[in-house]
Write an enzyme that holds these catalytic residues in place. Structure first.
Site, PDB file in Angstrom:
ATOM      1  N   PHE A   1      23.243  45.880  22.928  1.00 58.28           N
ATOM      2  CA  PHE A   1      22.924  47.229  22.451  1.00 58.28           C
ATOM      3  C   PHE A   1      22.037  47.153  21.217  1.00 58.28           C
ATOM      4  O   PHE A   1      21.214  48.019  20.977  1.00 58.28           O
ATOM      5  CB  PHE A   1      24.217  47.996  22.146  1.00 58.28           C
ATOM      6  N   CYS A   2      22.223  46.129  20.427  1.00 60.20           N
ATOM      7  CA  CYS A   2      21.419  45.929  19.226  1.00 60.20           C
ATOM      8  C   CYS A   2      21.235  44.421  19.052  1.00 60.20           C
ATOM      9  O   CYS A   2      22.223  43.736  18.913  1.00 60.20           O
ATOM     10  CB  CYS A   2      22.118  46.532  18.011  1.00 60.20           C
ATOM     11  N   PRO A   3      20.046  43.879  19.131  1.00 58.98           N
ATOM     12  CA  PRO A   3      18.742  44.551  19.121  1.00 58.98           C
ATOM     13  C   PRO A   3      18.300  45.150  20.441  1.00 58.98           C
ATOM     14  O   PRO A   3      17.339  45.907  20.449  1.00 58.98           O
ATOM     15  CB  PRO A   3      17.791  43.426  18.700  1.00 58.98           C
TER      16      PRO A   3
ATOM     17  N   LEU B   1      22.254  39.647  20.043  1.00 50.68           N
ATOM     18  CA  LEU B   1      23.118  40.440  19.166  1.00 50.68           C
ATOM     19  C   LEU B   1      22.479  40.591  17.798  1.00 50.68           C
ATOM     20  O   LEU B   1      21.616  39.799  17.418  1.00 50.68           O
ATOM     21  CB  LEU B   1      24.462  39.725  18.973  1.00 50.68           C
ATOM     22  N   SER B   2      22.951  41.568  17.041  1.00 55.86           N
ATOM     23  CA  SER B   2      22.464  41.777  15.681  1.00 55.86           C
ATOM     24  C   SER B   2      22.652  40.512  14.861  1.00 55.86           C
ATOM     25  O   SER B   2      23.744  39.916  14.875  1.00 55.86           O
ATOM     26  CB  SER B   2      23.260  42.888  14.992  1.00 55.86           C
TER      27      SER B   2
END
Lengths: 83, 385
Positions: free
Chosen positions: A20-22, B296-297
């Site tokens: 979902f992120c990034p 992922l972040s």
């Protein structure tokens, strides 16, 4: 849009499922920046929005959308780096 | 003696070490197991605080503590740079001349910024990814009396995906407060087709940006700086002029990981299993935090949620038992604060299966973040939260 993914040969696969992120598009942009001209990248996405936003970016950035294939619960989107 | 060597004394490495000694205490006290952290400076840095330096709300001295003070007494600390990893002999070669043999290796080596990759970055652009750079940005903002401020992204991936958007909103709020908003423009360049990668967050933040007059430029990935014309050029072929330029610099993994054959060039990110956090199928090497190639972040929060998984994986391997399938399985959990300006913030919480549903920005999450910045030192590295 559907295409056969057997040709051209995929140079690198980016598994962005569950990102979902990034997110799958950012993962693709990262890989394109690292790739050489002519490389073929395949990004896996579980985000339904990727079917729209990845082709839009690919066109704007001057690359080629080879195809999108729906597999078991995710899309495989194949892009060729053109420049 | 089974030796666990952890490279990196950031959130991931420190927390993994402390959780591991709790799981292996009796074996450590019987000299059957050792846990060693290697850190290049010996100082633990709280990087999320850098952005606040740029807005005059934080000082560097509050963001750094000796790593030793955050580690359990049973963890050894070695302060040295790493030269390479020799997988054939299972040794970490250190710049101080020492070789550290390992049976289990944890790579928590983070990411490094490389602004020098983009010509004219240092001359033309500011950033907030070090304390010094954030302080220089503060000076530039103090000297700013009007004009066009551009916030953009010059490489992928980068730490804390919401940060450039937060900076745009915080700058806009500051300009209003200083009564120079009318003679200023704030532009935010998004690498993708909307303001933020997470659709729900984008839908929440776009009206805020529109209301505040922060101009959004989509599909704009910075490729060049033209210092003579004061414009940035995107890889999509567009240009944008600036008076004050704030760029997220390119990031890479640790160079020695590439040199040692563990991570591919040019990115240097470790190929990591999304659930077990094993590196490249190796049964005794694990990675967490920014160092991985997971989608992922890159954020302390990611390392925070991954550390218990690595600790369980390593501890069970040391004990010769199967890892607990719940504790030893990473589900992609991340939790991030998101500042929207005017003392308001929201919270992004998600995993591989569940997208975030951020609450409407409010004061609670803004002040929650400020409190977290302070209590971090007493909670996260020790595994209390």
């Amino acid at each position: 849009m559907t295409a056969t993914l057997t040709t051209p040969v995929v140079t690198r696969t980016i598994d962005a499922r569950g990102s979902f992120c990034p997110g799958p598009l950012m993962e693709l942009i990262r890989a394109i920046r690292e790739a050489a001209v002519g490389d073929v990248l395949e990004v896996y996405s579980t985000d339904a929005g990727s079917r729209n936003d990845i082709p839009k970016w690919v066109e704007k950035a001057g690359h080629r959308l080879v195809g999108i294939e729906t597999r078991d619960g995710f899309d495989a989107i194949v892009v060729e780096k053109l420049r | 003696m089974q030796r666990v060597v952890i490279l990196g004394g950031g959130v991931g490495g420190t927390l993994t070490a402390n959780l591991l000694v709790r799981k292996l205490r009796s074996r450590i006290e019987q000299d059957k197991v050792s846990v060693t952290v290697v850190d290049q400076t010996g100082a633990h840095v709280y990087q999320p605080g850098f952005m606040y330096i740029a807005f005059g709300a934080e000082q560097e001295k509050h963001l750094k503590r000796p790593e030793r003070t955050l580690l359990d007494r049973d963890v050894h600390l070695v302060v040295s740079e790493v030269t390479r990893i020799d997988e054939s002999s299972q040794e970490v070669v250190l710049a101080n001349g020492q070789n550290l043999p390992y049976d289990y290796l944890v790579l928590a080596t983070g990411s490094r910024i490389t602004p020098e990759e983009l010509p004219f970055f240092d001359q033309e652009a500011h950033h907030f990814y070090t304390a010094g750079a954030a302080a220089r940005l503060r000076e530039a903002l103090d000297a700013f009396t009007g004009g066009r401020i551009v916030v953009a992204i010059a490489g992928m991936p980068y730490k804390c995906p919401p940060a450039p958007l937060e900076v745009s909103l915080l700058i806009e709020a500051e300009l209003r407060k200083r009564k120079i908003r009318e003679q200023s423009e704030v532009h935010f360049c998004s690498p993708i087709g909307r303001a933020f990668t997470i659709e729900t967050v984008s839908e929440m933040v776009t009206p805020i940006m529109e209301r505040k007059g922060v101009q959004i430029h989509t599909f704009f990935n910075v490729e060049q700086i033209d210092p003579d014309r004061k414009v940035i050029v995107s890889l999509e072929g567009e240009e944008l002029p600036y008076d004050l330029l704030i760029l997220v610099p390119p990031h890479h993994g640790a160079k020695f990981l590439v040199d040692s054959g563990l991570a591919p060039a040019p990115g240097g990110w470790l190929p990591t299993d999304r659930h077990t956090l094993q590196v490249g199928g190796r049964p005794n090497v694990f990675a967490l935090g920014d160092a991985t190639d997971l989608p992922l972040s890159k954020a302390g929060s990611t390392a925070h949620f991954e550390a218990p998984v690595v600790a369980e994986q390593v501890a069970s391997a040391v004990k010769g038992i199967a890892p607990d399938m719940k504790t030893g399985n990473y589900e992609g959990n991340v939790m991030c604060f998101f500042e929207t300006g005017d003392n308001r913030g929201t919270l992004l919480q998600f995993d591989y299966e569940h997208p975030p549903h951020p609450p409407t920005p409010n004061r609670l999450w803004h002040y929650g973040k400020l409190i977290f910045n302070r209590v971090y030192w007493f909670t996260v590295p020790q595994g209390r939260v």
